[in-house]
Scaffold this active site. Structure first.
Site, PDB file in Angstrom:
ATOM      1  N   CYS A 111       0.704  -1.055  -0.060  1.00  0.00           N
ATOM      2  CA  CYS A 111      -0.056   0.048   0.114  1.00  0.00           C
ATOM      3  C   CYS A 111       0.931   1.235  -0.053  1.00  0.00           C
ATOM      4  O   CYS A 111       0.264   2.331  -0.273  1.00  0.00           O
ATOM      5  CB  CYS A 111      -0.999   0.029   1.254  1.00  0.00           C
ATOM      6  SG  CYS A 111      -1.933  -1.348   1.141  1.00  0.00           S
ATOM      7  N   HIS A 252      -3.746   6.809   1.830  1.00  0.00           N
ATOM      8  CA  HIS A 252      -3.873   5.503   1.340  1.00  0.00           C
ATOM      9  C   HIS A 252      -5.497   5.209   1.673  1.00  0.00           C
ATOM     10  O   HIS A 252      -5.704   5.425   3.036  1.00  0.00           O
ATOM     11  CB  HIS A 252      -3.011   4.580   1.807  1.00  0.00           C
ATOM     12  CG  HIS A 252      -3.240   3.264   1.531  1.00  0.00           C
ATOM     13  ND1 HIS A 252      -3.575   2.843   0.316  1.00  0.00           N
ATOM     14  CD2 HIS A 252      -3.605   2.103   2.459  1.00  0.00           C
ATOM     15  CE1 HIS A 252      -4.123   1.441   0.382  1.00  0.00           C
ATOM     16  NE2 HIS A 252      -3.854   1.031   1.431  1.00  0.00           N
ATOM     17  N   ASN A 282     -10.023  -1.015  -1.377  1.00  0.00           N
ATOM     18  CA  ASN A 282      -8.593  -0.484  -1.358  1.00  0.00           C
ATOM     19  C   ASN A 282      -7.854  -1.151  -2.418  1.00  0.00           C
ATOM     20  O   ASN A 282      -7.761  -2.382  -2.678  1.00  0.00           O
ATOM     21  CB  ASN A 282      -7.963  -1.384  -0.008  1.00  0.00           C
ATOM     22  CG  ASN A 282      -6.570  -1.184   0.093  1.00  0.00           C
ATOM     23  OD1 ASN A 282      -5.803  -0.809  -0.560  1.00  0.00           O
ATOM     24  ND2 ASN A 282      -6.230  -1.562   1.340  1.00  0.00           N
TER      25      ASN A 282
HETATM   26  O1  UT7 Z   1      -4.033  -1.651   2.971  1.00  0.00           O
HETATM   27  C1  UT7 Z   1      -3.427  -2.657   3.661  1.00  0.00           C
HETATM   28  C2  UT7 Z   1      -3.418  -2.553   5.214  1.00  0.00           C
HETATM   29  N1  UT7 Z   1      -4.788  -2.742   5.699  1.00  0.00           N
HETATM   30  C3  UT7 Z   1      -5.501  -2.265   6.685  1.00  0.00           C
HETATM   31  O2  UT7 Z   1      -5.221  -1.221   6.952  1.00  0.00           O
HETATM   32  C4  UT7 Z   1      -6.759  -3.175   7.095  1.00  0.00           C
HETATM   33  C5  UT7 Z   1      -6.706  -2.934   8.678  1.00  0.00           C
HETATM   34  N2  UT7 Z   1      -7.738  -3.409   9.087  1.00  0.00           N
HETATM   35  C6  UT7 Z   1      -9.099  -3.112   8.986  1.00  0.00           C
HETATM   36  O3  UT7 Z   1      -9.424  -2.332   8.377  1.00  0.00           O
HETATM   37  C7  UT7 Z   1     -10.083  -3.775   9.667  1.00  0.00           C
HETATM   38  O4  UT7 Z   1      -9.414  -4.536  10.956  1.00  0.00           O
HETATM   39  C8  UT7 Z   1     -11.111  -4.754   9.192  1.00  0.00           C
HETATM   40  C9  UT7 Z   1     -11.942  -3.760   8.304  1.00  0.00           C
HETATM   41  C10 UT7 Z   1     -10.381  -5.632   8.243  1.00  0.00           C
HETATM   42  C11 UT7 Z   1     -11.816  -5.457  10.331  1.00  0.00           C
HETATM   43  O5  UT7 Z   1     -12.624  -4.624  10.973  1.00  0.00           O
HETATM   44  P1  UT7 Z   1     -12.711  -4.818  12.588  1.00  0.00           P
HETATM   45  O6  UT7 Z   1     -13.570  -3.589  13.226  1.00  0.00           O
HETATM   46  O7  UT7 Z   1     -11.164  -4.757  13.063  1.00  0.00           O
HETATM   47  O8  UT7 Z   1     -13.143  -6.162  12.676  1.00  0.00           O
HETATM   48  P2  UT7 Z   1     -12.677  -7.339  13.497  1.00  0.00           P
HETATM   49  O9  UT7 Z   1     -11.590  -8.087  12.617  1.00  0.00           O
HETATM   50  O10 UT7 Z   1     -12.120  -7.156  14.854  1.00  0.00           O
HETATM   51  O11 UT7 Z   1     -13.731  -8.327  13.758  1.00  0.00           O
HETATM   52  C12 UT7 Z   1     -15.007  -8.104  14.462  1.00  0.00           C
HETATM   53  C13 UT7 Z   1     -16.074  -9.074  13.934  1.00  0.00           C
HETATM   54  C14 UT7 Z   1     -15.406 -10.504  14.111  1.00  0.00           C
HETATM   55  O12 UT7 Z   1     -16.467 -11.236  14.334  1.00  0.00           O
HETATM   56  P3  UT7 Z   1     -16.227 -12.231  15.927  1.00  0.00           P
HETATM   57  O13 UT7 Z   1     -15.038 -12.758  15.755  1.00  0.00           O
HETATM   58  O14 UT7 Z   1     -16.276 -10.926  16.953  1.00  0.00           O
HETATM   59  O15 UT7 Z   1     -17.495 -12.898  16.120  1.00  0.00           O
HETATM   60  C15 UT7 Z   1     -15.319 -10.801  12.732  1.00  0.00           C
HETATM   61  O16 UT7 Z   1     -15.371 -12.101  12.089  1.00  0.00           O
HETATM   62  O17 UT7 Z   1     -16.421  -8.815  12.615  1.00  0.00           O
HETATM   63  C16 UT7 Z   1     -16.464 -10.004  11.790  1.00  0.00           C
HETATM   64  N3  UT7 Z   1     -16.252  -9.874  10.520  1.00  0.00           N
HETATM   65  C17 UT7 Z   1     -17.323  -9.533   9.702  1.00  0.00           C
HETATM   66  N4  UT7 Z   1     -18.615  -9.411   9.879  1.00  0.00           N
HETATM   67  C18 UT7 Z   1     -19.367  -9.167   8.845  1.00  0.00           C
HETATM   68  C19 UT7 Z   1     -15.182  -9.570   9.939  1.00  0.00           C
HETATM   69  N5  UT7 Z   1     -15.295  -9.177   8.527  1.00  0.00           N
HETATM   70  C20 UT7 Z   1     -16.665  -9.148   8.495  1.00  0.00           C
HETATM   71  C21 UT7 Z   1     -17.678  -8.861   7.471  1.00  0.00           C
HETATM   72  N6  UT7 Z   1     -18.900  -8.715   7.696  1.00  0.00           N
HETATM   73  N7  UT7 Z   1     -17.224  -8.816   5.965  1.00  0.00           N
END
Ligand code: UT7
Length: 329
Positions: A111, A252, A282
């Site tokens: 990125c 980004h 992204n």
């Molecule tokens: O550009 C490269 C660098 N990458 C980034 O900068 C990405 C950085 N990270 C993020 O943007 C976020 O961490 C994500 C968008 C990937 C995830 O968001 P989050 O608020 O950190 O969610 P999480 O990973 O803590 O997940 C919370 C819950 C989980 O469920 P449980 O385990 O609490 O039951 C996930 O399984 O949300 C669930 N989850 C979803 N639910 C519905 C994860 N993806 C999804 C989804 N739809 N698409």
């Protein structure tokens, strides 16, 4: 001498995939995706490689500048989704465009690819090694996405941004500073397990889906929020820029919450932040040049505007660039 952007264009594949597309087969919802990421839709290319995303943007970029392709003496492609391991995507772009007098190479910084590549291109121009660099930030993320994994499928998109880097006709304008970082401790948090020399592809690696992205989103998020804000504040401090001096923050586009947190820590008014993540997701190395190209097209960037470009991504890699806008009028 300073180097500057003298032309810029972008290309997005025509096929739009809304959040509803994923709702149909994944345990996800439009509401979750919008509130947690800011993304509403993205584009995926149905065929071709990353070079095919670059070519239309490059043609437009060169035409806008009104130069002959023979004048381009270097082509750099920042990407993590090269058409092939080798030859470089730069070689394919050179050939497809017919850049007879260019050398070139690919740059892998995920990125942060565009930020690292514009700094490299600027160095080549300032040192006299190159005069007109065709700088491409492009990724076909759909080629490495696990579409069955809701944690990643909804995040990314395909796209390309291409600009020309040349000497500025006024040293008070152009690329005035950059702060760049890399730290391989971030590898486990965002990487591809197989397909490289450490673990070549086999039937098993493919069956285990090790040719797709692996991301520990939560941890990447934590590092990204701190890294992007810190590096942006550092470049502001080094250049005596106060919040109100920054006309545009060009972050980004990985997650709207990361962008908002960065802008808040910099004290930047949300209206001065380029955001198009809702439309494209992204696109990795393409997010920053696509933003600049769109904003310029809409007449929102003026000569003398202070732009702070900032990124954070796999590696980890992160960095910031201070660009005082002019297009060599
Ligand atoms: O550009 C490269 C660098 N990458 C980034 O900068 C990405 C950085 N990270 C993020 O943007 C976020 O961490 C994500 C968008 C990937 C995830 O968001 P989050 O608020 O950190 O969610 P999480 O990973 O803590 O997940 C919370 C819950 C989980 O469920 P449980 O385990 O609490 O039951 C996930 O399984 O949300 C669930 N989850 C979803 N639910 C519905 C994860 N993806 C999804 C989804 N739809 N698409």
């Amino acid at each position: 001498m300073t180097a500057t952007i003298t032309s810029i264009a972008h290309y997005l594949p025509p096929d739009v995939y809304t959040n509803e597309y994923f709702e149909k087969y994944l345990d996800t919802s439009n509401e979750w995706i919008v509130t947690r990421t800011g993304i509403s839709e993205r584009r995926f290319a149905k065929s071709g490689g990353t070079s095919d995303l670059i070519v239309p943007a490059a043609e437009e970029c060169i035409a806008k500048r009104g130069i002959s392709k023979d004048e381009i003496d270097c082509v750099i492609v920042a990407t993590v989704t090269p058409d092939h391991f080798f030859p470089s995507t730069a070689a394919l772009v050179q050939h497809k465009l017919g850049l007879k007098n260019a050398w070139g190479f690919d740059l892998s910084a995920a990125c942060s690819g565009f930020i690292f590549a514009i700094s490299t291109a600027s160095g080549l121009v300032k040192s006299g090694v190159a005069k007109k660099v065709l700088l491409c930030g492009a990724d076909k993320m759909s080629s490495i996405l696990n579409f069955e994994d809701r944690n990643q499928a909804i995040l990314f998109g395909d796209g390309a941004g291409v600009c020309l880097i040349e000497a500025s006709n006024d040293d008070n304008y152009g690329m005035l500073d950059q702060v760049l970082h890399i730290d391989g401790m971030g590898t486990p948090f965002l990487h591809m397990v197989a397909g490289g020399s450490a673990k070549p592809s086999t039937i098993e690696t493919v069956q285990n889906k090790e040719h797709y992205i692996v991301q520990d989103g939560k941890n990447v998020f934590k590092y990204a929020v701190v890294g992007m804000a810190d590096v942006s504040l550092e470049i502001m401090k080094r250049n005596n820029l106060k919040s109100e001096d920054v006309n545009w923050l060009v972050p980004h586009q990985a997650n709207l919450r990361i962008i908002s947190a960065t802008a808040e820590r910099m004290g930047i008014d949300p209206a001065q932040v380029m955001i198009n993540i809702h439309k494209y997701g992204n696109t990795t190395a393409a997010t920053i040049p696509i933003c600049i190209s769109e904003w310029l097209q809409d007449g929102k960037i003026k000569k003398g505007d202070n732009l702070v470009l900032s990124s954070f991504g796999a590696g980890f890699t992160w960095g910031s660039v201070y660009l005082k806008w002019n297009m060599n009028d």
